[in-house]
Design an enzyme around this catalytic site. Sequence first.
Site, PDB file in Angstrom:
ATOM      1  N   HIS A   1       8.075 -31.256   9.357  1.00 28.41           N
ATOM      2  CA  HIS A   1       7.477 -29.912   9.103  1.00 28.41           C
ATOM      3  C   HIS A   1       6.583 -29.939   7.942  1.00 28.41           C
ATOM      4  O   HIS A   1       5.652 -29.113   7.628  1.00 28.41           O
ATOM      5  CB  HIS A   1       8.621 -28.699   8.955  1.00 28.41           C
TER       6      HIS A   1
ATOM      7  N   CYS B   1       3.149  -3.233   3.939  1.00 28.43           N
ATOM      8  CA  CYS B   1       2.351  -2.042   4.421  1.00 28.43           C
ATOM      9  C   CYS B   1       2.828  -1.322   5.697  1.00 28.43           C
ATOM     10  O   CYS B   1       3.929  -1.813   5.952  1.00 28.43           O
ATOM     11  CB  CYS B   1       0.825  -2.500   4.560  1.00 28.43           C
TER      12      CYS B   1
ATOM     13  N   HIS C   1      11.065 -23.994   8.459  1.00 32.22           N
ATOM     14  CA  HIS C   1      10.184 -24.707   9.316  1.00 32.22           C
ATOM     15  C   HIS C   1       8.633 -24.429   8.919  1.00 32.22           C
ATOM     16  O   HIS C   1       7.819 -25.451   8.819  1.00 32.22           O
ATOM     17  CB  HIS C   1       9.910 -24.544  10.828  1.00 32.22           C
TER      18      HIS C   1
ATOM     19  N   THR D   1       2.573  -1.558   9.160  1.00 29.22           N
ATOM     20  CA  THR D   1       3.048  -2.366   9.946  1.00 29.22           C
ATOM     21  C   THR D   1       3.130  -3.858   9.387  1.00 29.22           C
ATOM     22  O   THR D   1       3.853  -4.646  10.165  1.00 29.22           O
ATOM     23  CB  THR D   1       1.996  -2.511  10.994  1.00 29.22           C
TER      24      THR D   1
ATOM     25  N   ASP E   1       0.887  -1.095   0.062  1.00 29.05           N
ATOM     26  CA  ASP E   1       0.059   0.202   0.033  1.00 29.05           C
ATOM     27  C   ASP E   1       0.964   1.255   0.040  1.00 29.05           C
ATOM     28  O   ASP E   1       2.018   1.130  -0.100  1.00 29.05           O
ATOM     29  CB  ASP E   1      -0.833  -0.053   1.224  1.00 29.05           C
TER      30      ASP E   1
HETATM   31  C1  RB5 Z   1      -2.111   2.650   6.441  1.00 28.59           C
HETATM   32  O1  RB5 Z   1      -2.264   3.536   7.163  1.00 28.59           O
HETATM   33  C2  RB5 Z   1      -1.832   1.269   7.278  1.00 28.59           C
HETATM   34  O2  RB5 Z   1      -3.227   1.200   8.048  1.00 28.59           O
HETATM   35  C3  RB5 Z   1      -1.488   0.167   6.584  1.00 28.59           C
HETATM   36  O3  RB5 Z   1      -0.395   0.282   6.108  1.00 28.59           O
HETATM   37  C4  RB5 Z   1      -0.931  -1.259   7.393  1.00 28.59           C
HETATM   38  O4  RB5 Z   1      -0.099  -0.737   8.353  1.00 28.59           O
HETATM   39  C5  RB5 Z   1      -2.099  -1.885   7.737  1.00 28.59           C
HETATM   40  O5  RB5 Z   1      -1.984  -2.894   8.714  1.00 28.59           O
END
Ligand code: RB5
Length: 146
Positions: free
Chosen positions: A137, A69, A102, A71, A12
Amino acid sequence: METDKSIIIGSDHAAYELKEKIKVFLIEKGYAVVDAGTTGNASVSYVDYGKKVAGAVSQGQYVKGILLCGTGLGMSMVANRFPGVRAALCSDIFSARMSRVHNDANILVLGGRIIGDILAFELVQTWLDTGFEGGRHLDRIQSIDD
Ligand code: RB5
């Protein structure tokens, strides 16, 4: 089916710039990189790009993919809904290696707002260079989809 030197990548907006840097890194390493987007910094939903990459891996169009993304959490949630997808959110080298050894992870997920560029490159390199151990595994990962 693509060769092992083909990989699909998507992000994203929150990790767009890191995605672009990882693309260059992979191309320099000889990978054929298919970019599922996004294509800029404008705000988009991670779900749309997670579905594109995870869907392609789930259908066998690509053996491996990379998703990013902010996080890595949202992309992990989306990708692991797809049959046959084992997406691993990694921010340390040991986890990146073990996700292959694994878990035979077929999608690496990175948090662009969590890790720096150099660690991201190291994680990608480690993940791509590490093989699945198989054995006990294999039974375990097969039973995930049962
Ligand atoms: C975008 O602001 C953020 O929510 C997205 O990049 C991500 O971290 C979602 O899990």
